[in-house]
Design a protein around this motif. Sequence first.
Motif, PDB file in Angstrom:
ATOM      1  N   ALA A 109      81.982  23.887  20.154  1.00 48.07           N
ATOM      2  CA  ALA A 109      81.625  25.302  20.294  1.00 48.07           C
ATOM      3  C   ALA A 109      80.391  25.457  21.177  1.00 48.07           C
ATOM      4  O   ALA A 109      80.351  26.327  22.055  1.00 48.07           O
ATOM      5  CB  ALA A 109      81.387  25.931  18.928  1.00 48.07           C
ATOM      6  N   SER A 110      79.389  24.613  20.971  1.00 48.98           N
ATOM      7  CA  SER A 110      78.170  24.678  21.783  1.00 48.98           C
ATOM      8  C   SER A 110      78.461  24.405  23.246  1.00 48.98           C
ATOM      9  O   SER A 110      77.925  25.069  24.143  1.00 48.98           O
ATOM     10  CB  SER A 110      77.136  23.676  21.281  1.00 48.98           C
ATOM     11  OG  SER A 110      76.721  24.004  19.991  1.00 48.98           O
ATOM     12  N   LEU A 118      89.405  16.076  23.251  1.00 46.67           N
ATOM     13  CA  LEU A 118      88.074  16.146  22.657  1.00 46.67           C
ATOM     14  C   LEU A 118      88.036  15.468  21.292  1.00 46.67           C
ATOM     15  O   LEU A 118      86.989  15.058  20.827  1.00 46.67           O
ATOM     16  CB  LEU A 118      87.615  17.600  22.524  1.00 46.67           C
ATOM     17  CG  LEU A 118      87.411  18.367  23.824  1.00 46.67           C
ATOM     18  CD1 LEU A 118      87.090  19.821  23.529  1.00 46.67           C
ATOM     19  CD2 LEU A 118      86.315  17.751  24.660  1.00 46.67           C
ATOM     20  N   CYS A 119      89.198  15.349  20.667  1.00 45.03           N
ATOM     21  CA  CYS A 119      89.255  14.782  19.324  1.00 45.03           C
ATOM     22  C   CYS A 119      89.786  13.355  19.293  1.00 45.03           C
ATOM     23  O   CYS A 119      89.457  12.606  18.391  1.00 45.03           O
ATOM     24  CB  CYS A 119      90.156  15.639  18.441  1.00 45.03           C
ATOM     25  SG  CYS A 119      89.606  17.341  18.331  1.00 45.03           S
ATOM     26  N   LEU A 120      90.606  12.977  20.269  1.00 45.96           N
ATOM     27  CA  LEU A 120      91.306  11.707  20.183  1.00 45.96           C
ATOM     28  C   LEU A 120      90.698  10.575  20.983  1.00 45.96           C
ATOM     29  O   LEU A 120      90.905   9.426  20.678  1.00 45.96           O
ATOM     30  CB  LEU A 120      92.768  11.882  20.635  1.00 45.96           C
ATOM     31  CG  LEU A 120      93.589  12.831  19.771  1.00 45.96           C
ATOM     32  CD1 LEU A 120      94.989  12.961  20.351  1.00 45.96           C
ATOM     33  CD2 LEU A 120      93.659  12.336  18.343  1.00 45.96           C
ATOM     34  N   ASP A 131      80.464  29.133  29.151  1.00 45.43           N
ATOM     35  CA  ASP A 131      80.742  30.572  29.186  1.00 45.43           C
ATOM     36  C   ASP A 131      79.424  31.350  29.185  1.00 45.43           C
ATOM     37  O   ASP A 131      79.138  32.124  28.280  1.00 45.43           O
ATOM     38  CB  ASP A 131      81.610  30.957  27.985  1.00 45.43           C
ATOM     39  CG  ASP A 131      81.992  32.423  27.986  1.00 45.43           C
ATOM     40  OD1 ASP A 131      81.980  33.061  29.047  1.00 45.43           O
ATOM     41  OD2 ASP A 131      82.302  32.934  26.885  1.00 45.43           O
ATOM     42  N   SER A 132      78.638  31.144  30.230  1.00 45.56           N
ATOM     43  CA  SER A 132      77.307  31.759  30.283  1.00 45.56           C
ATOM     44  C   SER A 132      77.347  33.280  30.358  1.00 45.56           C
ATOM     45  O   SER A 132      76.389  33.946  30.000  1.00 45.56           O
ATOM     46  CB  SER A 132      76.522  31.196  31.471  1.00 45.56           C
ATOM     47  OG  SER A 132      77.214  31.451  32.675  1.00 45.56           O
ATOM     48  N   SER A 133      78.469  33.844  30.798  1.00 43.24           N
ATOM     49  CA  SER A 133      78.577  35.305  30.881  1.00 43.24           C
ATOM     50  C   SER A 133      79.146  35.913  29.596  1.00 43.24           C
ATOM     51  O   SER A 133      79.346  37.122  29.513  1.00 43.24           O
ATOM     52  CB  SER A 133      79.442  35.710  32.071  1.00 43.24           C
ATOM     53  OG  SER A 133      80.751  35.185  31.914  1.00 43.24           O
ATOM     54  N   GLU A 154      89.867  29.006  22.025  1.00 38.17           N
ATOM     55  CA  GLU A 154      90.871  28.381  21.170  1.00 38.17           C
ATOM     56  C   GLU A 154      91.527  27.199  21.877  1.00 38.17           C
ATOM     57  O   GLU A 154      91.737  26.144  21.287  1.00 38.17           O
ATOM     58  CB  GLU A 154      91.936  29.396  20.724  1.00 38.17           C
ATOM     59  CG  GLU A 154      91.420  30.440  19.765  1.00 38.17           C
ATOM     60  CD  GLU A 154      90.590  31.531  20.456  1.00 38.17           C
ATOM     61  OE1 GLU A 154      90.758  31.763  21.674  1.00 38.17           O
ATOM     62  OE2 GLU A 154      89.738  32.114  19.769  1.00 38.17           O
ATOM     63  N   LYS A 155      91.865  27.380  23.154  1.00 37.52           N
ATOM     64  CA  LYS A 155      92.482  26.284  23.906  1.00 37.52           C
ATOM     65  C   LYS A 155      91.486  25.144  24.080  1.00 37.52           C
ATOM     66  O   LYS A 155      91.827  23.975  23.908  1.00 37.52           O
ATOM     67  CB  LYS A 155      92.969  26.760  25.267  1.00 37.52           C
ATOM     68  CG  LYS A 155      93.574  25.635  26.092  1.00 37.52           C
ATOM     69  CD  LYS A 155      94.122  26.112  27.406  1.00 37.52           C
ATOM     70  CE  LYS A 155      94.708  24.935  28.182  1.00 37.52           C
ATOM     71  NZ  LYS A 155      95.375  25.353  29.391  1.00 37.52           N
ATOM     72  N   PHE A 156      90.244  25.483  24.413  1.00 38.40           N
ATOM     73  CA  PHE A 156      89.214  24.468  24.597  1.00 38.40           C
ATOM     74  C   PHE A 156      88.979  23.715  23.296  1.00 38.40           C
ATOM     75  O   PHE A 156      88.939  22.490  23.271  1.00 38.40           O
ATOM     76  CB  PHE A 156      87.926  25.137  25.074  1.00 38.40           C
ATOM     77  CG  PHE A 156      86.860  24.175  25.508  1.00 38.40           C
ATOM     78  CD1 PHE A 156      86.899  23.601  26.766  1.00 38.40           C
ATOM     79  CD2 PHE A 156      85.808  23.858  24.664  1.00 38.40           C
ATOM     80  CE1 PHE A 156      85.916  22.719  27.174  1.00 38.40           C
ATOM     81  CE2 PHE A 156      84.819  22.973  25.061  1.00 38.40           C
ATOM     82  CZ  PHE A 156      84.878  22.405  26.322  1.00 38.40           C
TER      83      PHE A 156
END
Length: 78
Positions: free
Chosen positions: A7-8, A60-62, A14-16, A52-54
């Motif tokens: 999330a971070s 990222l998990c595997l 997503d700076s905007s 959600e896709k990210f």
Amino acid sequence: MDKSNIASMFEMLDSSNKGSISFVQYKEALKTLCLCTAEEVLKDDGHGVMFEKFRNERRLCLRPAIVINCTPLSALSF
């Protein structure tokens, strides 16, 4: 990778605060994290990448968290 770290990371990209990032940002993030190579083909559907896709990106998990010079340990031969 820990969910809060994912999330971070998304929030930094997503700076905007649009709630999505560009496909280019998405692919570069995966490359920076050594989760895909420059040669790997990822499909761009023409839409931004929503959180959600990210978050649900299996890479990222595997993938192993420990890398050496952006080479996953599983790809190294000892």
